[in-house]
Scaffold this motif. Sequence first.
Motif, mmCIF file in Angstrom:
data_model
loop_
_atom_site.group_PDB
_atom_site.id
_atom_site.type_symbol
_atom_site.label_atom_id
_atom_site.label_comp_id
_atom_site.label_asym_id
_atom_site.label_seq_id
_atom_site.Cartn_x
_atom_site.Cartn_y
_atom_site.Cartn_z
ATOM 1 N N TRP A 21 0.886 -1.168 0.000
ATOM 2 C CA TRP A 21 0.000 0.000 0.000
ATOM 3 C C TRP A 21 0.915 1.207 0.000
ATOM 4 C CZ3 TRP A 21 -1.151 3.530 4.252
ATOM 5 C CH2 TRP A 21 -2.076 4.506 3.879
ATOM 6 N N MET A 66 7.539 7.837 4.284
ATOM 7 C CA MET A 66 6.665 7.079 3.387
ATOM 8 C C MET A 66 7.575 6.357 2.401
ATOM 9 S SD MET A 66 3.396 8.445 1.176
ATOM 10 C CE MET A 66 2.419 9.012 2.565
ATOM 11 N N MET B 23 -2.272 15.378 -1.349
ATOM 12 C CA MET B 23 -1.719 15.624 -0.018
ATOM 13 C C MET B 23 -0.247 15.983 -0.188
ATOM 14 S SD MET B 23 -1.232 12.825 2.989
ATOM 15 C CE MET B 23 0.080 13.095 4.162
ATOM 16 N N LEU B 25 3.393 16.254 1.269
ATOM 17 C CA LEU B 25 4.149 15.586 2.325
ATOM 18 C C LEU B 25 5.522 16.237 2.423
ATOM 19 C CD1 LEU B 25 4.170 13.126 4.319
ATOM 20 C CD2 LEU B 25 5.245 11.831 2.474
ATOM 21 N N PRO B 42 -4.468 8.807 2.756
ATOM 22 C CA PRO B 42 -4.454 9.514 1.469
ATOM 23 C C PRO B 42 -4.975 8.580 0.381
ATOM 24 C CG PRO B 42 -2.224 8.961 2.175
ATOM 25 C CD PRO B 42 -3.129 8.603 3.303
ATOM 26 N N VAL B 46 -0.184 11.697 -3.378
ATOM 27 C CA VAL B 46 0.716 12.289 -2.396
ATOM 28 C C VAL B 46 1.865 12.920 -3.166
ATOM 29 C CG1 VAL B 46 2.346 11.835 -0.516
ATOM 30 C CG2 VAL B 46 0.133 10.659 -0.568
#
Lengths: 160, 289
Positions: A21, A66, B23, B25, B42, B46
């Motif tokens: 994901w 991330m 979004m 970041l 989200p 992003v």
Amino acid sequence: MSNQFFTLRVNGADHEIADSWLGESLLDVLRDRAGLMGSKGACTQGECGSCSVMVDDSLVCSCLVMAATAVDQEIVTIEGVAPIGAPSDVQQAFVDAGAVQCGFCTPGLIMAVHDLLDRTSEPTDTEIREELAGNVCRCTGYGRIIEAVQQVAVQRGGAK
Amino acid sequence: MTVSVPHSLDDAVRLLGEHPDAMLLAGGTDAMVEINDGHRRPNAMVIALNRVPDLRSWRHDPVSGTVTIGAGVTYTELMQEPLAELLPALAEASRTVGSPQIRNAGTLGGNLGTCSPAGDGLPVLSALDAEIRIVSSSGERTISVHDLMVGVKQTSLLPGELIAEIDLKVRAGWQGYAKVGVRNAMVIAVASACLAVDSEQRRVSIALGSVGPTVLRCADAEQQLSNAVDWTSGAVSPDAIREFGTLVSAASTPITDHRSTAEYRSHAVGVLGARLARRAFATSEGAAG
């Protein structure tokens, strides 16, 4: 750019990451997709430091990165610090000083101490405490961890 | 969901223009906590801003006396010379943010974009009357930081806009930041304050964090202390400093939450204000106050 598949460069090797994901943290991707279980996850909010890794020579909490944004960056995890059976000077000093008890915080601390000593060769006690403030240890009370750091600083100074 | 990692400001702005609901970041130190907890998911795009070189640099124009800081400059970078010497209060505030790991990732632009009442950089930007350059695919605008921060985690940014740069004037005069939390390291402010002296304009400014929906300036306290200072000697009486602390407390509008009570926050921020004033000025009558 659609990026269900992306490549992370970890410890000098490319890891193809599939089916993650895309909001997943680097910590989860390292552990669950790349099979690198050395970085630990505890708080997942940047408080504990047990997930510390280097990204492009900068010490960060991998739980706050991330993963898909770390493409084309050089990631170094605890597995990349030294080969198994040949510990780094910091790892050996932790063993010698008794700075490891349950060991959960140790990978993150080893990363942070390497980073600290790369930037500051002779840190004071206060500097060590301040620089390791992001790595929580619930066993040792930190005394032996600080001893280990000082031990490495002395060894490295002596080797010059 | 798509994750984009633009390598130029033009690309970032173009992507944001095409996906105004994306979004943004920055360092991820706030956003990833919410994502990890499942409080935020989200689902569109992003746009990561941490690899945009235009956002990661700063410059000093000695002629205009302005420092321009890219929104992606980290707290670690703000703590380093020569930036720390030009903007000492910002360096001091940065040093109180989280841990080395957090300071290596967290950025000044992210602090503004999140706009938490407890953002450590924000009282400094307010006390120094920062100007914020905002860009979008249709152009750019510069607004005062006071007009950007409108409420709890609320900015006046419009969809499709991103914070590009922060302009700060280099001031002659003492400036500093102080913060109360439950311990020394790794702590979110229960109350905080930035005091900045402008010795040329003979003005004191003070901005408070964590004691209102967003950062607060204290017009009455600023006026009182600016008038009370003997600008020739740089001294101020202990009584005036006490009164300053009282006015700072009075300007606060805190709430009680899981970190502290409203009463404590009001009291603490007044103590911080008086403490900063004592650091900024010699107290006349030789009293330590």
